[in-house]
Design a protein around this motif. Structure first.
Motif, PDB file in Angstrom:
ATOM      1  N   ILE A 191      47.226  30.692  53.963  1.00  0.00           N
ATOM      2  CA  ILE A 191      46.597  30.555  52.636  1.00  0.00           C
ATOM      3  C   ILE A 191      45.461  29.528  52.702  1.00  0.00           C
ATOM      4  CG2 ILE A 191      46.999  29.699  50.278  1.00  0.00           C
ATOM      5  CD1 ILE A 191      49.809  31.026  50.467  1.00  0.00           C
ATOM      6  N   ARG A 192      45.697  28.396  53.369  1.00  0.00           N
ATOM      7  CA  ARG A 192      44.634  27.379  53.490  1.00  0.00           C
ATOM      8  C   ARG A 192      43.445  27.946  54.240  1.00  0.00           C
ATOM      9  NH1 ARG A 192      49.156  24.093  54.878  1.00  0.00           N
ATOM     10  NH2 ARG A 192      48.543  24.098  57.070  1.00  0.00           N
ATOM     11  N   HIS A 193      43.770  28.743  55.255  1.00  0.00           N
ATOM     12  CA  HIS A 193      42.695  29.324  56.068  1.00  0.00           C
ATOM     13  C   HIS A 193      41.867  30.321  55.245  1.00  0.00           C
ATOM     14  CE1 HIS A 193      40.602  30.569  59.650  1.00  0.00           C
ATOM     15  NE2 HIS A 193      40.893  31.823  59.374  1.00  0.00           N
ATOM     16  N   LEU A 194      42.545  31.140  54.449  1.00  0.00           N
ATOM     17  CA  LEU A 194      41.820  32.105  53.608  1.00  0.00           C
ATOM     18  C   LEU A 194      40.860  31.371  52.673  1.00  0.00           C
ATOM     19  CD1 LEU A 194      44.663  34.606  52.580  1.00  0.00           C
ATOM     20  CD2 LEU A 194      42.666  35.126  54.009  1.00  0.00           C
ATOM     21  N   SER A 241      37.905  29.787  54.313  1.00  0.00           N
ATOM     22  CA  SER A 241      36.871  30.697  54.803  1.00  0.00           C
ATOM     23  C   SER A 241      36.328  31.583  53.673  1.00  0.00           C
ATOM     24  CB  SER A 241      37.426  31.547  55.952  1.00  0.00           C
ATOM     25  OG  SER A 241      38.556  32.262  55.500  1.00  0.00           O
ATOM     26  N   GLY A 242      36.579  31.145  52.425  1.00  0.00           N
ATOM     27  CA  GLY A 242      35.958  31.806  51.279  1.00  0.00           C
ATOM     28  C   GLY A 242      36.633  33.106  50.851  1.00  0.00           C
ATOM     29  N   GLN A 243      37.862  33.365  51.339  1.00  0.00           N
ATOM     30  CA  GLN A 243      38.564  34.596  50.940  1.00  0.00           C
ATOM     31  C   GLN A 243      39.664  34.281  49.935  1.00  0.00           C
ATOM     32  OE1 GLN A 243      39.085  35.596  55.262  1.00  0.00           O
ATOM     33  NE2 GLN A 243      38.812  37.659  54.431  1.00  0.00           N
ATOM     34  N   SER A 244      40.124  35.321  49.247  1.00  0.00           N
ATOM     35  CA  SER A 244      41.123  35.093  48.195  1.00  0.00           C
ATOM     36  C   SER A 244      42.552  35.184  48.737  1.00  0.00           C
ATOM     37  CB  SER A 244      40.963  36.145  47.098  1.00  0.00           C
ATOM     38  OG  SER A 244      42.044  36.033  46.196  1.00  0.00           O
ATOM     39  N   PRO A 245      43.418  34.232  48.340  1.00  0.00           N
ATOM     40  CA  PRO A 245      44.839  34.330  48.694  1.00  0.00           C
ATOM     41  C   PRO A 245      45.657  34.962  47.564  1.00  0.00           C
ATOM     42  CG  PRO A 245      44.403  32.152  47.875  1.00  0.00           C
ATOM     43  CD  PRO A 245      43.130  32.947  47.690  1.00  0.00           C
ATOM     44  N   PRO A 255      51.923  32.172  43.244  1.00  0.00           N
ATOM     45  CA  PRO A 255      51.854  32.382  41.801  1.00  0.00           C
ATOM     46  C   PRO A 255      50.431  32.179  41.270  1.00  0.00           C
ATOM     47  CG  PRO A 255      53.751  31.024  42.355  1.00  0.00           C
ATOM     48  CD  PRO A 255      52.940  31.159  43.611  1.00  0.00           C
ATOM     49  N   ALA A 256      50.071  32.987  40.253  1.00  0.00           N
ATOM     50  CA  ALA A 256      48.711  32.918  39.703  1.00  0.00           C
ATOM     51  C   ALA A 256      48.392  31.520  39.171  1.00  0.00           C
ATOM     52  CB  ALA A 256      48.567  33.966  38.600  1.00  0.00           C
ATOM     53  N   ALA A 257      49.387  30.854  38.577  1.00  0.00           N
ATOM     54  CA  ALA A 257      49.138  29.516  38.022  1.00  0.00           C
ATOM     55  C   ALA A 257      48.809  28.516  39.133  1.00  0.00           C
ATOM     56  CB  ALA A 257      50.367  29.040  37.239  1.00  0.00           C
TER      57      ALA A 257
END
Ligand code: ATP
Length: 231
Positions: free
Chosen positions: A191-194, A197-201, A206-208
């Motif tokens: 998740i940190r990597h996404l 690098s500008g990508q969505s996790p 959770p959305a919040a």
């Protein structure tokens, strides 16, 4: 017949950030083993891994958001309130001191953590304070007694302390219970990597929690140790 004890389980981690893998694991464990309470315990400064990416306060807030409206899981902030390195044994000593002897306490961990147990600070004391619940993925092999080294030592601990669900409800500490469970293929590192690098996790947490990460612009810089971990 033994009386049933009140059962409390602790699930520790850096939660940097918390994701659905952690939350499902904790909920399924609670349901499968019938714990009265399942507490998520974010660590302040784990001694066995590099410093987490964001502050303890951010990690606490993200967990609180993730658990909002969830009656089955609780946030336990005791490690965040304590300065210095986090040792599981200190957490369990404090909890045992607070709750007394008539409560069953279980500390939950993955098989990878169990394999490093002999190197943990005062690890022998852990089983004098609590049960250990070890989650293995289906098909994974537990260490054997003839493995030698740390794995052999862990196999010995398993042979001496191995127990089952009913023991957690009848005894307050001292058993090692292995539970096979499918884990969602999600990691905080990924998740940190996404994000870095500008990508969505999105849909991994959770959305919040994602909203909080965006509002506070967290994890924009990929940590040095994270770069080659995924993809
Ligand atoms: P990182 O990628 O930063 O190492 P992580 O996602 O593995 O983080 P931690 O906070 O280090 O999360 O882990 C806390 C606990 O959650 C550990 O006991 C770990 O075994 C467990 N865990 C991690 N990922 C999952 C998952 N996908 N499913 C179930 N449990 C998980």
């Amino acid at each position: 017949m033994n009386k049933e004890l009140h059962t409390i389980a602790l699930f520790g981690g850096t939660f940097d950030p918390v994701h659905f893998g952690h939350l499902r694991m904790a909920l399924e464990l609670r349901q499968a083993l019938g714990f009265d309470e399942m507490r998520l315990v974010p660590s302040h400064q784990p001694h066995h891994r590099q410093t987490p990416g964001v502050s303890a306060e951010h990690r606490r807030q993200m967990l609180a958001l993730a658990l909002e409206g969830c009656n089955e899981l609780q946030l336990d902030e005791r490690e965040l309130d304590r300065p210095g390195p986090t040792f599981t044994v200190d957490t369990l000593e404090a909890l045992r001191g607070e709750l007394g002897d008539e409560v069953s306490i279980s500390f939950c961990m993955g098989l990878d953590s169990l394999l490093t147990l002999p190197s943990w600070h005062r690890w022998e004391r852990l089983l004098q304070l609590a049960h250990l619940v070890v989650v293995t993925r289906p098909g994974w092999k537990l260490p054997q007694r003839d493995s030698g080294g740390a794995h052999g030592e862990v196999a010995d601990i398993l042979a001496r302390h191995g127990g089952k669900k009913a023991d957690i409800h009848a005894e307050s500490r001292g058993r090692l219970v292995v539970r096979e469970q499918t884990l969602l293929p999600i990691s905080a590192t990924h998740i940190r990597h996404l994000i870095g690098s500008g990508q969505s996790p999105r849909f991994l947490l959770p959305a919040a929690v994602l909203q909080y990460i965006e509002d506070n612009q967290l994890y924009r810089q990929v940590a040095a140790g994270d770069e080659s971990s995924d993809d």
